[in-house]
Design a protein around this motif. Structure first.
Motif, mmCIF file in Angstrom:
data_model
loop_
_atom_site.group_PDB
_atom_site.id
_atom_site.type_symbol
_atom_site.label_atom_id
_atom_site.label_comp_id
_atom_site.label_asym_id
_atom_site.label_seq_id
_atom_site.Cartn_x
_atom_site.Cartn_y
_atom_site.Cartn_z
ATOM 1 N N VAL A 1 -31.686 17.548 45.854
ATOM 2 C CA VAL A 1 -30.625 17.783 46.832
ATOM 3 C C VAL A 1 -29.490 16.812 46.507
ATOM 4 C CG1 VAL A 1 -29.976 17.791 49.265
ATOM 5 C CG2 VAL A 1 -32.298 18.472 48.581
ATOM 6 N N GLY A 2 -28.434 17.338 45.931
ATOM 7 C CA GLY A 2 -27.307 16.492 45.552
ATOM 8 C C GLY A 2 -26.379 16.264 46.732
ATOM 9 N N VAL A 3 -25.703 15.127 46.698
ATOM 10 C CA VAL A 3 -24.642 14.875 47.679
ATOM 11 C C VAL A 3 -23.408 14.426 46.901
ATOM 12 C CG1 VAL A 3 -23.901 13.563 49.690
ATOM 13 C CG2 VAL A 3 -26.306 14.203 49.452
ATOM 14 N N GLU A 4 -22.334 15.172 47.072
ATOM 15 C CA GLU A 4 -21.116 14.824 46.342
ATOM 16 C C GLU A 4 -20.588 13.481 46.822
ATOM 17 O OE1 GLU A 4 -19.322 18.827 44.715
ATOM 18 O OE2 GLU A 4 -18.977 18.661 46.873
ATOM 19 N N CYS A 5 -19.911 12.785 45.913
ATOM 20 C CA CYS A 5 -19.562 11.392 46.151
ATOM 21 C C CYS A 5 -18.137 11.289 46.686
ATOM 22 C CB CYS A 5 -19.713 10.615 44.840
ATOM 23 S SG CYS A 5 -19.711 8.852 45.059
ATOM 24 N N GLY A 6 -18.019 10.876 47.925
ATOM 25 C CA GLY A 6 -16.700 10.745 48.525
ATOM 26 C C GLY A 6 -16.180 9.314 48.563
ATOM 27 N N GLN A 7 -17.059 8.357 48.286
ATOM 28 C CA GLN A 7 -16.671 6.935 48.362
ATOM 29 C C GLN A 7 -17.073 6.201 47.078
ATOM 30 O OE1 GLN A 7 -18.056 8.467 51.102
ATOM 31 N NE2 GLN A 7 -16.181 8.431 52.321
ATOM 32 N N PRO A 8 -16.448 6.530 45.946
ATOM 33 C CA PRO A 8 -16.823 5.831 44.718
ATOM 34 C C PRO A 8 -16.538 4.335 44.819
ATOM 35 C CG PRO A 8 -14.820 7.092 44.392
ATOM 36 C CD PRO A 8 -15.341 7.463 45.744
ATOM 37 N N ALA A 9 -17.284 3.564 44.051
ATOM 38 C CA ALA A 9 -17.077 2.118 44.035
ATOM 39 C C ALA A 9 -15.943 1.770 43.075
ATOM 40 C CB ALA A 9 -18.365 1.421 43.599
#
Lengths: 285, 373
Positions: free
Chosen positions: B153-161
């Motif tokens: 179950v992937g979750v797209e990344c909205g808060q990259p470091a």
């Protein structure tokens, strides 16, 4: 629970059990173990090509890659010549008849002997580098008419390091076969060439257009030999060498033998000079 | 493009319940020892709710934030790699009888269906590379067994470091492939889209509704912002030629003065695959266990061959790592071994940034350049 037999060839282990049939002390630091797989089915199915290696395993100690130095026509009896320089090889060197170890293999790409049919074979080896090529010589001698001239050049550092002398003497008696030996540091009995094995390349008659060269030894020696053979007119896709790294898994997974685009255990250990020359001799690779 | 549906936040537990009902062991992100780790997840309250991860070179800190989101952080030190390529694997056991005969056995762990929730685009790209490496013609049996029933179950990344550069390597932050189910997190819930039949079946069992135009636009805007906010990049997708042409670049000496050769970068890298075999003898000498552990090309032993070390110093070890990761992988796997996750930057004790090193080495033509074929 699965056993080796149930899982087919033990690429990843567990190994087969192998029994030491005989042990030859070759020189002060070198011995040959003649091994036999104890499982009759595994023994009957086992085949290898000259230039391939096995992983030998001593329980509670560890494993090492050792090339197969015996006649591929006799795969029931596998010779491994071992230099006692490391933790595992020092234990292997203490084994005797009846002792049992683990063995898995064979691994890797061997010498291009089918491609070499109809050609002269030029074998250039240094020190223990002769071991992986002896199987190729046995292979060629068993099909003598398939090959042209056989040139065998072996060099050692000290004269006392020369082993398999009787074998070289026997080969030297064969027709259309040239055997030359070199020692960089001779003793009183040494009657062959004094110097490097690569010196001998200028002294033997070569047919560059019709030769396949098989090189194995320390990398500086292989580098010098390959360069000399190129200078003598042998094209770089006709020059093959066997490289050594700290092989552990044998199937290109553990990463210790990664070199440029290759995993040497899987893609080699035998390579044509045309593929590998840009990385051989580069410190750190 | 598969149409997204919307899962209200209060129904996220339904997804866990469904996976549980199907016999999956749920693995997901949670806070432990000041970092986000992936481990067995009982229910969604264990997720890092309202947690952000602040990452800069040589630094990783979690922080509480004023929201209820569960995936508002880029990544932790590990994700999928240890779940499939185990850090400690038993290869076989040896028993020696009184006559000196040896018996070898291998016990493969029984297959356990696992579902991993919260997989990022960078980790999916890394998984594809690990598959290419371990599930090849001579597939590793342990890896293959764990991989076979893995649900993602992937979750797209909205808060990259600050350390992320997946936009540069082309992996993310959006997820395009490789998952059974992909989520995009918004304040009120999740956009959900299925990638496989298994994922579709899961969707059928969830209380999904059609998303509003505003929700779709918000999700797209957040992912685009995540892409634009990344400021690190490699100087190209394929650095093979320029790295091998610069093997004597002075930067290798310079980075070696900073690098501790600790191997943290290798440990956190989701694509590094080196391993070493070790013996664990039984105390009475009757048997032994052969184990496989993660290895690092920064260790001395990694380059041991026949009584000597091929890479005796940090310079040659760092060069080995970078030329393989960004160069040799193109020959071996058809792409770079870097997926832009930035873990090696954050977890390096001295903050070495491989994008900076690659830029320094590859951006100018060294005088010592020599041709790679």
């Amino acid at each position: 629970m699965s056993t080796a037999a149930a899982m087919g060839p033990p690429w990843m282990g567990p190994p087969w059990e192998a029994e030491v049939l005989a042990r030859d002390q070759e020189t002060r630091g070198l011995c040959t173990l003649h091994l036999r797989l104890t499982d009759a089915n595994a023994r009957a199915a086992y085949r290898f090509l000259p230039g391939q290696f096995n992983m030998l395993y001593v329980p509670a100690v560890g494993g090492v890659p050792i090339s197969i130095a015996s006649d591929p026509a006799q795969p029931q009896r596998l010779a491994h010549t071992i230099s006692a320089v490391g933790r595992v090889t020092r234990v292997l060197a203490t084994l005797g008849t009846g002792d049992r170890i683990g063995l898995r293999g064979p691994y890797g790409r061997g010498w291009p002997l089918e491609k070499a049919e109809g050609q002269d074979l030029v074998v250039v080896t240094g020190g223990l580098g002769c071991a992986p090529v002896v199987a190729a010589i046995d292979y060629a001698l068993a099909r003598r008419t398939d090959f042209g001239q056989l040139v065998i050049l072996q060099g050692v550092k000290h004269a006392a390091d020369m082993f398999w002398r009787a074998r070289y003497d026997a080969w030297a008696e064969l027709p259309n076969t040239e055997v030359r030996l070199a020692a960089d540091q001779p003793d009183h009995h040494w009657q062959d060439h004094v110097g490097l094995v690569t010196d001998l390349l200028d002294e033997v008659p070569l047919r560059p257009q019709a030769s396949i060269a098989l090189i194995c030894g320390p990398e500086p020696m292989m580098l010098a030999a390959a360069k000399r053979l190129v200078a003598l007119g042998i094209s770089d896709d006709r020059i093959w060498l066997s490289l050594e790294r700290g092989f552990q898994c044998g199937v290109g997974h553990c990463g210790h033998c990664q070199l440029g685009p290759y995993f040497l255990c899987r893609d080699g250990p035998v390579f044509p000079w045309s593929e590998i020359s840009w990385l051989v001799g580069r410190k750190g690779f | 493009m598969i149409a997204s549906r919307f899962l209200p936040r209060q129904h996220l537990q339904t997804l866990f319940d469904q996976l549980d009902a199907l016999g999956y062991r749920c693995i997901g992100p949670q806070v432990r020892d000041g970092a986000i780790v992936y481990d067995r997840l009982g229910d969604l309250t264990a997720l890092p709710i309202g947690i952000g991860a602040h990452q800069t070179p040589g630094r990783y800190r979690l922080e509480h934030q004023d929201h209820q989101r569960c995936f508002a952080w880029a990544n932790g030190p590990q994700a999928l790699k240890p779940l499939l390529f185990a850090p400690h694997e038993t290869l076989w056991r040896t028993e020696r009888d009184d006559a000196g005969r040896l018996a070898f056995t291998r016990e493969l762990q029984p297959a356990q269906r696992q579902a991993v929730i919260g997989v990022r685009a960078c980790d999916l790209a890394a998984l594809a590379l690990q598959d290419a490496h371990f599930a090849d013609a001579r597939a590793d049996p342990s890896y293959s067994r764990r991989r076979h029933d893995l649900l993602l179950v992937g979750v797209e990344c909205g808060q990259p470091a600050d350390t992320c550069f997946c936009a540069s390597t082309g992996e993310g932050p959006a997820i395009s492939t490789g998952t059974d189910l992909t989520l995009t997190e918004l304040d009120a819930g999740f956009l959900v889209r299925a990638g496989t039949e298994v994922g579709s079946a899961l969707c059928d069992a969830l209380p999904l509704r059609a998303p509003s135009d505003g929700e779709l636009a918000q999700a797209e805007a957040e992912i685009e912002q995540a892409r634009l906010s990344q400021h690190r990049s490699l100087p190209g997708r394929n650095l093979r030629e320029s790295l091998f042409a610069n093997l004597d670049h002075p930067r290798w000496d310079e980075v070696a003065t900073r690098c501790l050769a600790c191997g943290n970068c290798v440990a956190v890298c989701p694509t590094c695959f080196c391993s070493t075999e070790r013996e664990q003898p039984s105390i009475d000498g009757s048997g032994s266990t052969r184990v496989r552990l993660w290895d690092s090309c920064f260790s001395a032993e990694h380059s041991y061959v026949h009584g000597r070390l091929l890479r005796p110093d940090t310079r040659t070890r760092y060069r080995q790592w970078l030329t393989h990761k960004l160069g040799g992988w193109h020959d071996q796997y058809g792409r770079s071994g870097c997926v832009g996750c930035g873990r090696c930057i954050a977890w390096c004790p001295v903050g070495i940034d491989l994008t900076a090193e690659a830029n320094a080495i590859c951006s100018d033509a060294s005088e010592s350049a020599q041709e790679a074929p």
